[in-house]
Write a protein that holds these residues in place. Sequence first.
Motif, short mmCIF file in Angstrom:
data_model
loop_
_atom_site.label_atom_id
_atom_site.label_comp_id
_atom_site.label_asym_id
_atom_site.label_seq_id
_atom_site.Cartn_x
_atom_site.Cartn_y
_atom_site.Cartn_z
N ILE A 29 -6.20 37.26 21.55
CA ILE A 29 -5.40 36.03 21.54
C ILE A 29 -5.59 35.34 22.89
N ALA A 30 -6.11 34.10 22.83
CA ALA A 30 -6.46 33.41 24.08
C ALA A 30 -5.23 32.91 24.83
N GLY A 31 -4.14 32.68 24.09
CA GLY A 31 -2.93 32.21 24.74
C GLY A 31 -2.82 30.70 24.81
N ASP A 32 -3.81 30.00 24.21
CA ASP A 32 -3.76 28.53 24.19
C ASP A 32 -3.12 28.01 22.89
N GLY A 33 -2.61 28.94 22.07
CA GLY A 33 -1.95 28.54 20.82
C GLY A 33 -2.90 28.15 19.71
N LYS A 34 -4.20 28.38 19.93
CA LYS A 34 -5.18 27.92 18.94
C LYS A 34 -5.68 29.05 18.02
N ASP A 35 -5.19 30.27 18.25
CA ASP A 35 -5.59 31.37 17.37
C ASP A 35 -4.71 31.36 16.13
N ALA A 36 -5.32 31.01 15.00
CA ALA A 36 -4.52 30.67 13.82
C ALA A 36 -4.72 31.63 12.65
N TRP A 37 -3.67 31.68 11.84
CA TRP A 37 -3.70 32.43 10.57
C TRP A 37 -3.16 31.49 9.51
N VAL A 38 -3.85 31.43 8.37
CA VAL A 38 -3.42 30.55 7.27
C VAL A 38 -2.89 31.39 6.11
N PHE A 39 -1.70 31.04 5.65
CA PHE A 39 -1.12 31.69 4.48
C PHE A 39 -0.98 30.69 3.34
N LEU A 48 3.97 41.34 7.47
CA LEU A 48 2.73 40.91 8.11
C LEU A 48 2.96 39.63 8.91
N TYR A 49 3.67 38.69 8.29
CA TYR A 49 3.97 37.41 8.93
C TYR A 49 4.65 37.62 10.28
N LYS A 50 5.66 38.48 10.26
CA LYS A 50 6.41 38.73 11.50
C LYS A 50 5.54 39.40 12.56
N GLU A 51 4.71 40.32 12.12
CA GLU A 51 3.80 41.03 13.06
C GLU A 51 2.80 40.03 13.66
N LEU A 52 2.28 39.13 12.83
CA LEU A 52 1.31 38.15 13.33
C LEU A 52 1.95 37.22 14.35
N LYS A 53 3.19 36.82 14.07
CA LYS A 53 3.90 35.97 15.02
C LYS A 53 4.07 36.72 16.36
N LEU A 81 2.16 39.05 17.52
CA LEU A 81 0.86 39.19 18.18
C LEU A 81 0.45 37.88 18.86
N GLY A 82 1.10 36.77 18.48
CA GLY A 82 0.81 35.50 19.13
C GLY A 82 -0.02 34.52 18.29
N PHE A 83 -0.15 34.82 17.00
CA PHE A 83 -0.88 33.88 16.13
C PHE A 83 -0.04 32.63 15.85
N THR A 84 -0.74 31.51 15.71
CA THR A 84 -0.14 30.28 15.24
C THR A 84 -0.31 30.26 13.72
N VAL A 85 0.79 30.14 13.00
CA VAL A 85 0.74 30.29 11.55
C VAL A 85 0.83 28.95 10.83
N GLY A 117 13.46 34.53 5.08
CA GLY A 117 13.19 35.17 6.38
C GLY A 117 11.97 34.67 7.13
N TYR A 118 11.28 33.67 6.59
CA TYR A 118 10.13 33.11 7.30
C TYR A 118 10.62 32.05 8.28
N SER A 119 10.03 32.05 9.47
CA SER A 119 10.44 31.04 10.46
C SER A 119 9.30 30.80 11.44
N ASP A 120 9.45 29.72 12.20
CA ASP A 120 8.54 29.42 13.32
C ASP A 120 7.08 29.21 12.92
N TRP A 121 6.86 28.70 11.72
CA TRP A 121 5.47 28.33 11.39
C TRP A 121 5.12 27.03 12.10
#
Lengths: 294, 294
Positions: free
Chosen positions: B90-100, B193-198, B200-204, B226-230
Amino acid sequence: MAKSQPLFSLLLFIFISGTISQSIIQLSRDHDVYCNSWRFSVETNDVGYWDQVPSRCVSYVQDYMTGDGYRSDSEVAASYALGFAKTVEIAGDGKDAWVFDVDETLLSNLPYYAVHGFGYNLLPNSFSDSTREEVVITISFRTIAELTDRIDCSAPFKLLQRFAHRSESFDELSFDEWVDLAEAPAIQASLNLYKELKQLGFTVFMLTGRSEHQRNATVKNLQLEGYSDWERLILRESSDQGKPATLYKSQRRLELVNEGYRIHGNSGDQWSDLYGFAVSERSFKLPNPLYYIP
Amino acid sequence: MAKSQPLFSLLLFIFISGTISQSIIQLSRDHDVYCNSWRFSVETNDVGYWDQVPSRCVSYVQDYMTGDGYRSDSEVAASYALGFAKTVEIAGDGKDAWVFDVDETLLSNLPYYAVHGFGYNLLPNSFSDSTREEVVITISFRTIAELTDRIDCSAPFKLLQRFAHRSESFDELSFDEWVDLAEAPAIQASLNLYKELKQLGFTVFMLTGRSEHQRNATVKNLQLEGYSDWERLILRESSDQGKPATLYKSQRRLELVNEGYRIHGNSGDQWSDLYGFAVSERSFKLPNPLYYIP
């Protein structure tokens, strides 16, 4: 009191053995549920790269491969391939093409994997050669008896007879040696599909990860198993060695497209047979929980 | 002679009923083998377009969806997704993404499909409205009792209670009405999975075939579960109507790529969620034997 002790022991014994067998049944059921899901993730490519069947799923994979599951999955996949093939308008210029992979698509290497732990190295390196051989032979003969019933070929028996008296361990029999035997049986559903496609007027290509030096054995094996009249059998040339299968196969498909072929269908047991570029109009994934090729 | 007749009748009865039950067991086993293979072909996309579950597989699909199979398949698929996610730097620039995707990926519409024949229209058109309603209610209540055990939500009961006294047929309850209820339960494995990805720093991103006018209900449903912060919930705009899902979703992913996002992972229950262009580094196919979206 003395009288009731044997009864108590008996009841205790029944209770304990009941609990143990229940636990075993539950464990086996849990394993099956997990292994079914592992196979789902393998077949959908969710797993990605994997190098061996999880140890808890070896007997599951063995049952699947030698039981009704694998045969039925292959048949149903072939039926959808044929259903699609029948919708293709064949132009009559010989350019309507279908691409088949070879291993675990047209030919089954199950006899080889049956003596190599069904995708799992069952034998720790610490095993002595004689123990190793004994274990492999025990596994093999039990499995082979089932195999010959299922895939209707005498190859496994011939293979076993040939090697059962060798003093070396079966581990020394490499996959290349097995290929040279030219004794891999046809997958019946694929053979039927192949013949139907030929009758419909498709031009058939075989595109395999096997190497050019295995051409003779491969041709011999395919012909012995009933395959004939293919347009071209494409094998890895020396310049292809080391390429990921997806790249090598895509490049070869692109050559076909550049020659004017219309690749309508592509049958393969690996996603690397089907993905990449110059992909076919429709792809047909055949089952394979034994191994993964990137 | 007269004496032996009842005995003969009894033996004949035992023989016939034995044969019949054996036939039923065999038929059911054959169906299961076939339906397992049908599901293999659905999940590998060998089937291609299909519009309903084969009639012989409806109870199989029902058992799969309400039993251990679906839950386990979802969990194992999610575990491979997480395993991959952990390897991403995770680069930390918020650009590492996951699509659901949403339906059958983050949220389950099982309560809806439970009252709509599990992917099969159980009710021939010739049925009268009252018969139709009766049949649906009988099916539903049996299933719903199992469902609530499995997916840990009270939505199905609430849904049933709400509609059980309606005079109209259940067929009139369209999918859109169900979406508006905002009562689809989370698929637990996906929520984890969603919570774990968040973490880890993924942008969802959520990329759904639902329409823009369903935004409020969808947001409400996701939050309740329970989903939040997408980062963004992308729905079909009017200009997307009529586009095949593969095209619509590829276009939207391409926009993300053009904005500088690196789409590492993509989770969806349809191949049309995962195929096309601007595809993610790794795709994770979730199970869905209920319906197909091209």
